[in-house]
Design a protein around this motif. Structure first.
Motif, PDB file in Angstrom:
ATOM      1  N   GLY A  38       3.533   6.065  -5.108  1.00 47.42           N
ATOM      2  CA  GLY A  38       3.345   6.156  -7.071  1.00 47.42           C
ATOM      3  C   GLY A  38       3.070   7.521  -7.652  1.00 47.42           C
ATOM      4  N   ASP A  39       2.579   8.363  -6.643  1.00 49.92           N
ATOM      5  CA  ASP A  39       2.055   9.761  -7.496  1.00 49.92           C
ATOM      6  C   ASP A  39       2.889  10.670  -7.070  1.00 49.92           C
ATOM      7  OD1 ASP A  39       1.720  10.281  -4.386  1.00 49.92           O
ATOM      8  OD2 ASP A  39      -0.285  10.542  -4.245  1.00 49.92           O
ATOM      9  N   LEU A  40       4.548  10.441  -7.415  1.00 47.10           N
ATOM     10  CA  LEU A  40       4.980  11.350  -6.649  1.00 47.10           C
ATOM     11  C   LEU A  40       5.999  11.408  -7.773  1.00 47.10           C
ATOM     12  CD1 LEU A  40       6.910   9.942  -3.555  1.00 47.10           C
ATOM     13  CD2 LEU A  40       5.466  11.996  -3.321  1.00 47.10           C
ATOM     14  N   PRO A  41       6.787  12.815  -7.922  1.00 44.54           N
ATOM     15  CA  PRO A  41       7.307  13.604  -8.909  1.00 44.54           C
ATOM     16  C   PRO A  41       8.629  12.816  -9.825  1.00 44.54           C
ATOM     17  CG  PRO A  41       8.225  14.828  -7.096  1.00 44.54           C
ATOM     18  CD  PRO A  41       7.405  14.042  -6.625  1.00 44.54           C
ATOM     19  N   HIS A  42       8.889  11.826  -8.568  1.00 46.14           N
ATOM     20  CA  HIS A  42      10.588  11.709  -9.370  1.00 46.14           C
ATOM     21  C   HIS A  42      10.591   9.330  -8.699  1.00 46.14           C
ATOM     22  CE1 HIS A  42      11.993  15.506  -9.929  1.00 46.14           C
ATOM     23  NE2 HIS A  42      11.418  15.359  -9.092  1.00 46.14           N
ATOM     24  N   PRO A  43      11.064   9.615  -9.532  1.00 45.57           N
ATOM     25  CA  PRO A  43      11.160   7.548  -8.961  1.00 45.57           C
ATOM     26  C   PRO A  43      11.663   7.456  -7.500  1.00 45.57           C
ATOM     27  CG  PRO A  43      12.213   8.107 -11.188  1.00 45.57           C
ATOM     28  CD  PRO A  43      12.133   9.520 -10.486  1.00 45.57           C
ATOM     29  N   ALA A  44      11.238   6.427  -7.619  1.00 49.55           N
ATOM     30  CA  ALA A  44      11.400   6.020  -5.949  1.00 49.55           C
ATOM     31  C   ALA A  44      13.440   5.759  -5.728  1.00 49.55           C
ATOM     32  CB  ALA A  44      11.587   5.158  -5.227  1.00 49.55           C
TER      33      ALA A  44
ATOM     34  N   SER B  98      16.912  12.026 -14.243  1.00 44.45           N
ATOM     35  CA  SER B  98      16.835  13.544 -13.765  1.00 44.45           C
ATOM     36  C   SER B  98      17.868  13.647 -12.951  1.00 44.45           C
ATOM     37  CB  SER B  98      15.543  14.320 -13.829  1.00 44.45           C
ATOM     38  OG  SER B  98      15.404  13.532 -12.017  1.00 44.45           O
ATOM     39  N   GLY B  99      18.508  12.330 -11.991  1.00 50.51           N
ATOM     40  CA  GLY B  99      19.551  12.841 -10.874  1.00 50.51           C
ATOM     41  C   GLY B  99      19.052  12.863  -9.392  1.00 50.51           C
ATOM     42  N   ARG B 100      16.409  13.097  -9.603  1.00 45.86           N
ATOM     43  CA  ARG B 100      16.030  13.411  -9.083  1.00 45.86           C
ATOM     44  C   ARG B 100      15.372  12.289  -8.625  1.00 45.86           C
ATOM     45  NH1 ARG B 100      18.433  17.609  -6.646  1.00 45.86           N
ATOM     46  NH2 ARG B 100      17.259  17.981  -5.384  1.00 45.86           N
ATOM     47  N   PHE B 101      14.967  12.377  -7.085  1.00 47.15           N
ATOM     48  CA  PHE B 101      14.631  10.676  -6.918  1.00 47.15           C
ATOM     49  C   PHE B 101      13.365  11.440  -5.517  1.00 47.15           C
ATOM     50  CE2 PHE B 101      18.744   9.276  -7.500  1.00 47.15           C
ATOM     51  CZ  PHE B 101      18.315   7.763  -8.697  1.00 47.15           C
ATOM     52  N   SER B 102      11.801  10.430  -5.023  1.00 48.04           N
ATOM     53  CA  SER B 102      10.613  11.090  -4.891  1.00 48.04           C
ATOM     54  C   SER B 102      10.314   9.543  -3.167  1.00 48.04           C
ATOM     55  CB  SER B 102       9.609  11.021  -5.195  1.00 48.04           C
ATOM     56  OG  SER B 102       9.626  12.651  -6.135  1.00 48.04           O
ATOM     57  N   GLU B 103      10.445  10.161  -2.562  1.00 46.00           N
ATOM     58  CA  GLU B 103      10.088   8.774  -1.728  1.00 46.00           C
ATOM     59  C   GLU B 103       9.128   9.627  -0.352  1.00 46.00           C
ATOM     60  OE1 GLU B 103      13.085   6.448  -0.027  1.00 46.00           O
ATOM     61  OE2 GLU B 103      14.193   7.934   0.133  1.00 46.00           O
ATOM     62  N   ARG B 104       8.177   8.550   0.467  1.00 45.64           N
ATOM     63  CA  ARG B 104       7.474   8.780   1.284  1.00 45.64           C
ATOM     64  C   ARG B 104       8.796   9.146   2.471  1.00 45.64           C
ATOM     65  NH1 ARG B 104       3.141  11.473  -0.097  1.00 45.64           N
ATOM     66  NH2 ARG B 104       1.967  10.736  -2.101  1.00 45.64           N
ATOM     67  N   GLY B 105       8.587  10.285   4.317  1.00 47.60           N
ATOM     68  CA  GLY B 105       8.841   9.921   5.060  1.00 47.60           C
ATOM     69  C   GLY B 105       8.199   9.256   5.686  1.00 47.60           C
TER      70      GLY B 105
ATOM     71  N   GLU C 291       1.071  -0.956  -0.140  1.00 48.77           N
ATOM     72  CA  GLU C 291      -0.080  -0.029   0.298  1.00 48.77           C
ATOM     73  C   GLU C 291       0.766   0.698   0.053  1.00 48.77           C
ATOM     74  OE1 GLU C 291      -3.570   2.337   3.182  1.00 48.77           O
ATOM     75  OE2 GLU C 291      -2.645   0.578   3.353  1.00 48.77           O
ATOM     76  N   GLY C 292       1.623   0.807   0.445  1.00 46.22           N
ATOM     77  CA  GLY C 292       3.027   2.288   0.792  1.00 46.22           C
ATOM     78  C   GLY C 292       3.865   2.546  -0.681  1.00 46.22           C
ATOM     79  N   ALA C 293       3.819   1.389  -1.381  1.00 40.05           N
ATOM     80  CA  ALA C 293       4.349   1.462  -2.758  1.00 40.05           C
ATOM     81  C   ALA C 293       3.401   2.446  -3.575  1.00 40.05           C
ATOM     82  CB  ALA C 293       4.707  -0.106  -3.086  1.00 40.05           C
ATOM     83  N   ASP C 294       2.346   1.633  -3.323  1.00 43.41           N
ATOM     84  CA  ASP C 294       1.595   2.452  -4.348  1.00 43.41           C
ATOM     85  C   ASP C 294       0.721   4.090  -3.982  1.00 43.41           C
ATOM     86  OD1 ASP C 294       0.825   0.337  -5.044  1.00 43.41           O
ATOM     87  OD2 ASP C 294      -1.234  -0.558  -3.772  1.00 43.41           O
ATOM     88  N   VAL C 295       0.763   4.316  -2.511  1.00 45.75           N
ATOM     89  CA  VAL C 295       1.090   5.613  -2.144  1.00 45.75           C
ATOM     90  C   VAL C 295       2.539   6.030  -3.210  1.00 45.75           C
ATOM     91  CG1 VAL C 295       1.144   7.377  -0.605  1.00 45.75           C
ATOM     92  CG2 VAL C 295      -0.416   5.613  -0.559  1.00 45.75           C
TER      93      VAL C 295
END
Length: 290
Positions: free
Chosen positions: A163-169, A268-275, A157-161
């Motif tokens: 998915g709406d972030l702007p950059h790859p994990a 892009s060298g940018r990543f996204s994840e949730r705290g 479920e956390g992985a699905d959430v």
């Protein structure tokens, strides 16, 4: 302590400079939650045991009159001193290079003792008993850690959430495989290895030491975080299991491969994840109701 493993002073050698940048933050509501649970008012004394670069101690600094951080790593103490000065709280903080097993070390008594993902490195029974004796009546021992998913479904479920972030994990699994290709499949820790990981069982240890509780607090995370490739590299080098010294003469080669892997994962060298969320267990040194 873990059977077959002994602590040594290279455990976090070279990691301190990477820690603040590389580690994900605790949940933003941590200080407010502890202020409410412990009725903190800017007075009293806090001892942060295994303080690292002062992450928790400095987050909680406005809630206490005096802060003492204890850590055996010179680099961590240096970083904590630097950050305390930058935040303007150097006059209310003291940083002591010592192992938890060296306590009480003449440091006096405290209102609260915190352990931020550090208790598992210690002789838990000895440290729990010693710290209990350092707490004032009505004091508390606070164990703080990232909140781990309780099931595969929750992790998915956390992985699905995410998915709406702007950059790859960040490609954590691939990074882990790369580390193993250099350091071997068994987790490294200082000069030794930890085939079974670090110990848990804090509840049993703290109850046996005479603490009452615990009161469990969960502070939600989930805030979107943007991470650069440099941040992800710093995260790798901030870990005891992949501290820079472990790579020896191959450190440069490892970092080159690591950065190449990150470029493949994000052009892009940018990543996204949730705290992550934060889990807190509050143990009282007596049974007085609050």
């Amino acid at each position: 302590m873990v059977a077959g493993w002994e602590w040594d002073d290279t455990l976090f050698e070279g990691a301190a400079a990477h820690y603040a940048r590389g580690r994900l933050p605790y949940a933003p509501g941590l200080a407010a939650a502890l202020a409410e649970a412990l009725h903190l008012d800017g007075q009293g004394r806090l001892i942060d045991v295994g303080c690292g670069p002062g992450t928790i101690a400095l987050t909680l600094a406005p809630l206490f009159g005096e802060i003492v951080g204890v850590d055996p790593d010179d680099g961590m103490i240096t970083e904590a001193e630097r950050d305390a000065a930058a935040r303007g709280v150097a006059g209310r903080t003291r940083w002591v290079r010592a192992r938890a097993e060296d306590l009480p070390a003449g440091l006096g008594t405290f209102t609260v003792a915190t352990f931020g993902q550090s208790f598992h490195w210690m002789d838990q029974g000895l440290v729990a008993s010693t710290v209990k004796g350092m707490l004032r009546p009505g004091g508390a021992l606070v164990h703080i850690s990232d909140l781990k998913p309780e099931s595969g479904a929750e992790a998915a479920e956390g992985a699905d959430v995410a998915g709406d972030l702007p950059h790859p994990a960040p490609p954590h699994a691939a990074v882990g495989d790369l580390i193993k290709s250099y350091l071997g499949p068994v987790r490294r820790a200082g000069r030794g290895v930890l085939p079974q990981g670090t110990p848990g069982g804090e509840r049993v240890v703290l109850a046996r030491a005479g603490f009452a509780g615990p009161q469990r607090l969960v502070i939600p995370g989930g805030q979107p975080l943007e991470r650069s490739a440099d941040d992800v590299v710093a995260g790798v080098f901030s870990m005891s299991s992949s501290a820079p010294h472990l790579f020896g003469t191959r450190l440069g080669s490892f970092e080159t491969e690591l950065r190449g892997l990150l470029r493949e994962a994000s052009a892009s060298g940018r990543f996204s994840e949730r705290g992550p969320g934060t889990e807190v267990f509050v143990w009282r040194n007596d049974a007085v109701e609050r």
